[in-house]
Enzyme design. Structure first.
Site, PDB file in Angstrom:
ATOM      1  N   GLY A   1       0.852  -1.193   0.000  1.00  0.00           N
ATOM      2  CA  GLY A   1       0.000   0.000   0.000  1.00  0.00           C
ATOM      3  C   GLY A   1       0.877   1.228   0.000  1.00  0.00           C
TER       4      GLY A   1
ATOM      5  CB  CYS B   1       5.329  -3.965   0.266  1.00  0.00           C
ATOM      6  SG  CYS B   1       6.209  -2.404   0.106  1.00  0.00           S
ATOM      7  CE1 TYR B   2       0.858   1.052   5.589  1.00  0.00           C
ATOM      8  CE2 TYR B   2      -0.601  -0.857   5.623  1.00  0.00           C
ATOM      9  CZ  TYR B   2      -0.254   0.393   6.092  1.00  0.00           C
ATOM     10  OH  TYR B   2      -1.012   0.985   7.083  1.00  0.00           O
TER      11      TYR B   2
ATOM     12  CG  HIS C   1       5.940  -5.425  -4.365  1.00  0.00           C
ATOM     13  ND1 HIS C   1       4.649  -5.235  -3.956  1.00  0.00           N
ATOM     14  CD2 HIS C   1       6.620  -4.324  -3.955  1.00  0.00           C
ATOM     15  CE1 HIS C   1       4.534  -4.075  -3.338  1.00  0.00           C
ATOM     16  NE2 HIS C   1       5.728  -3.501  -3.326  1.00  0.00           N
TER      17      HIS C   1
ATOM     18  CD  GLU D   1       3.009  -8.179  -5.297  1.00  0.00           C
ATOM     19  OE1 GLU D   1       3.875  -8.846  -4.700  1.00  0.00           O
ATOM     20  OE2 GLU D   1       2.642  -7.050  -4.930  1.00  0.00           O
TER      21      GLU D   1
ATOM     22  CB  SER E   1     -23.666  -8.822 -25.591  1.00  0.00           C
ATOM     23  OG  SER E   1     -22.454  -9.420 -25.155  1.00  0.00           O
ATOM     24  N   GLY E   2     -23.096 -11.628 -27.365  1.00  0.00           N
ATOM     25  CA  GLY E   2     -22.114 -12.164 -28.306  1.00  0.00           C
ATOM     26  C   GLY E   2     -20.696 -11.904 -27.829  1.00  0.00           C
ATOM     27  N   GLY E   3     -20.562 -11.158 -26.719  1.00  0.00           N
ATOM     28  CA  GLY E   3     -19.251 -10.939 -26.127  1.00  0.00           C
ATOM     29  C   GLY E   3     -18.829 -12.171 -25.335  1.00  0.00           C
ATOM     30  CB  VAL E   4     -15.519 -13.118 -23.911  1.00  0.00           C
ATOM     31  CG1 VAL E   4     -14.922 -14.340 -23.240  1.00  0.00           C
ATOM     32  CG2 VAL E   4     -14.748 -12.737 -25.150  1.00  0.00           C
ATOM     33  CG  ASP E   5     -17.058 -11.200 -19.761  1.00  0.00           C
ATOM     34  OD1 ASP E   5     -16.108 -11.963 -20.033  1.00  0.00           O
ATOM     35  OD2 ASP E   5     -16.905 -10.018 -19.416  1.00  0.00           O
ATOM     36  CB  SER E   6     -23.168 -12.365 -22.125  1.00  0.00           C
ATOM     37  OG  SER E   6     -22.959 -12.179 -23.500  1.00  0.00           O
ATOM     38  CB  SER E   7     -20.481 -16.210 -25.160  1.00  0.00           C
ATOM     39  OG  SER E   7     -20.840 -15.196 -26.048  1.00  0.00           O
TER      40      SER E   7
ATOM     41  CE  LYS F   1     -12.950 -10.389 -21.386  1.00  0.00           C
ATOM     42  NZ  LYS F   1     -14.292  -9.765 -21.322  1.00  0.00           N
TER      43      LYS F   1
END
Ligand code: XMP
Length: 510
Positions: free
Chosen positions: A55, A82-83, A169, A171, A223-229, A366
């Protein structure tokens, strides 16, 4: 329920998502929550380990973020970064002070590989440091397990309590063995086995959806997008014909897109699939509008009206599927991000609809959604598709939209996409598309004068779409696209390439 579940407490660090990603890559499920999360919620949350993020604050600042110190009494392993490491040291009785110089960038570490955090790794490692404060006195029971030239307590442990901390870090990519350290914390310190796998995720979600829905009916706005499909196919796997998908074709899609979506859902998955042909309605709503915001609003409102009419027919549905993903959940946790999102959220649904929500992707990132989509058998061309704005080509035909202009743009955009794919750049670029401007210019075609449209090409590289660099496309590629567009499309006699990054420009032109 996950047996192995990590709580990542957010102290305001910019890398919280990276930590979550690394944990997931180790096949362990995790959730990011604000540091202020009440201790009762932590206790009852079924967590089996805790990670504190970094942070920007200093632990001695007045409003420095903190969490309930009871957390150290829960008997759970803790990794502070870190923090988060400084917070742990200070809270447990150590001392943290401002260092003489800020340590920033790649540094050499000398590590004690007797510590479970570094077991089996080389004794000299590189790491990424970004801190001003340092731990100058360790709390009782802690020892130093790594040092850099200027930081004697670069990593600390209390092995007995299973408390570990790193000043650096693990990560970020610059810490080349960072993921190995996180893996050691999860597997060797916490004793996890790694039960977070896509196939087990599918089994678990299918089971949960069946329990939630019973024998009732569900619908999904595709919608034809990735997520809703991906959400639709997952829910379909669970409840089959109890699901109906509604796909509003607003006529603002790219070339062939509507048919591709229909083929996947109707033919490949045999779903109840309703394609609503609403092109006329959208074009009518857009008539005479030139202002980008007015256009976005008109598209959004028309979408809602069309959807309302469809939902009337689906009155017996109790549930609505939404493709919400984890970054949406984190973003809506507050701040400006939520505002940006609602502005962009054109595919919104009428507010007075009362459905229970099914959001099966809300714990996934994603790329995990894409992985899940492939595992569910959705074709790559749909799963790997680049993002496409809700208002579609309506905001890529600048100014007033007409069917004629949309068709020109569709052809030009298709050529651009074809050439990008042929050059093998389609996976590398964040987004690439054509924009039909309102500008006309004079040209010479054969022996005659032309006075036709100016087409702009846009291609950007980006990780998060909040900032983006214009892509340095090869001149030969731009040359090929320009020639093909002018020869094959007609009514376009000039092509330019957009060399602006975001900021100051946005990715879309409207
Ligand atoms: P900008 O143009 O703001 O775009 O740099 C950032 C990303 O968001 C997409 N975008 C939208 N997505 N509805 C969406 O679902 C919208 O209204 C919208 N406007 C922009 C854009 O394509 C880019 O990926």
């Amino acid at each position: 329920m996950h047996e192995e579940k990590v709580l990542i407490l957010d102290f305001g660090g910019q890398y919280k998502e990276l930590i979550a990603r690394k944990v997931r890559e180790c096949q362990v499920y995790c959730e990011v929550k604000p540091a202020s999360m009440p201790i009762e919620a932590i206790r009852s949350g079924g967590y089996s380990a805790i990670i504190f993020t970094g942070g920007p604050a200093s632990v001695y600042e007045e409003d420095a973020p903190s969490c309930d110190p009871e957390i150290f009494q829960l008997g759970l392993p803790v990794l502070g970064i870190c923090y988060g490491c400084q917070f742990m040291a200070k809270t447990l009785g150590g001392r943290v002070e401002a260092a003489e110089t800020r340590e920033y960038g790649r540094r050499e570490l000398e590590v004690d590989n007797q510590s479970p955090l570094f077991a089996g790794l080389a004794s000299e490692l590189d790491c990424f440091m970004s801190h001003t404060d340092q731990i100058v006195e360790l709390p009782a029971g802690f020892v130093s397990i790594a040092k850099s030239e200027t930081c004697p307590n670069a990593a600390i442990e209390s092995r007995e309590k299973k408390f570990f901390g790193t000043q650096f870090h693990p990560e970020v990519e610059h810490t080349s063995q960072g993921k190995e350290m996180i893996r050691r914390f999860l597997y060797d310190v916490c004793g996890f086995k790694g039960d977070w796998k896509m196939s087990s995720f599918i089994d678990r979600e299918v089971e949960a959806i069946r329990r939630q829905v019973g024998d009732r009916k569900v619908f999904c706005a595709l919608s034809g997008g990735v997520d809703s499909s991906v959400a639709a196919v997952l829910v379909h796997r669970a409840i089959g014909s109890q699901l109906t998908c509604v796909f509003v074709d607003h006529g603002l899609m790219r070339k062939n897109e509507g048919d591709e979506v229909e083929a996947v859902f109707k033919e490949q998955f045999s779903m109840n699939f309703i394609r609503v042909d609403a092109e006329e309605r959208f074009l009518t709503a857009l008539q005479g509008l030139r202002d980008p915001e007015a256009k976005r609003k008109a598209i959004g409102e028309t979408f809602i009206r069309v959807f309302e009419a469809e939902a009337e027919k689906l009155k017996d549905c109790d549930f609505l599927v939404q493709g919400t993903i984890y970054p949406d959940v984190i973003e809506s946790g507050g701040g400006d991000a939520a505002v940006i999102k609602s502005h962009h959220n054109v595919g919104g649904l009428p507010e007075d609809m009362h459905f229970d929500l099914i959001e099966p992707l809300k714990s996934l990132f994603k790329d995990e959604v894409r992985k899940l989509g492939l595992e569910l058998g959705i074709p790559e061309m749909l799963v790997m598709r680049q993002p496409f704005p809700g208002p579609g080509l309506g905001i890529r035909v600048l100014g007033e939209v007409s069917k004629e202009k949309l068709d020109l743009l569709r052809e030009a955009d298709y050529i651009f996409r074809e050439e990008i794919a042929a050059a093998g750049l389609d996976r590398q670029l964040g987004q690439y598309f054509a924009v039909l401007t309102e500008q006309r210019s004079v040209g010479v075609m054969g022996d005659g004068r032309s006075y036709d449209y100016l087409l702009a090409l846009r291609a950007v590289e980006t990780h998060d779409f909040m900032t983006a660099e214009f892509a340095h496309l090869p001149y030969e590629l731009l040359d090929r696209v320009s020639r093909r567009v002018i020869n094959e499309v007609g009514q376009i006699n000039r092509v330019v390439y957009d060399v602006t990054s975001k900021p100051p420009a946005t990715i879309e032109w409207e």
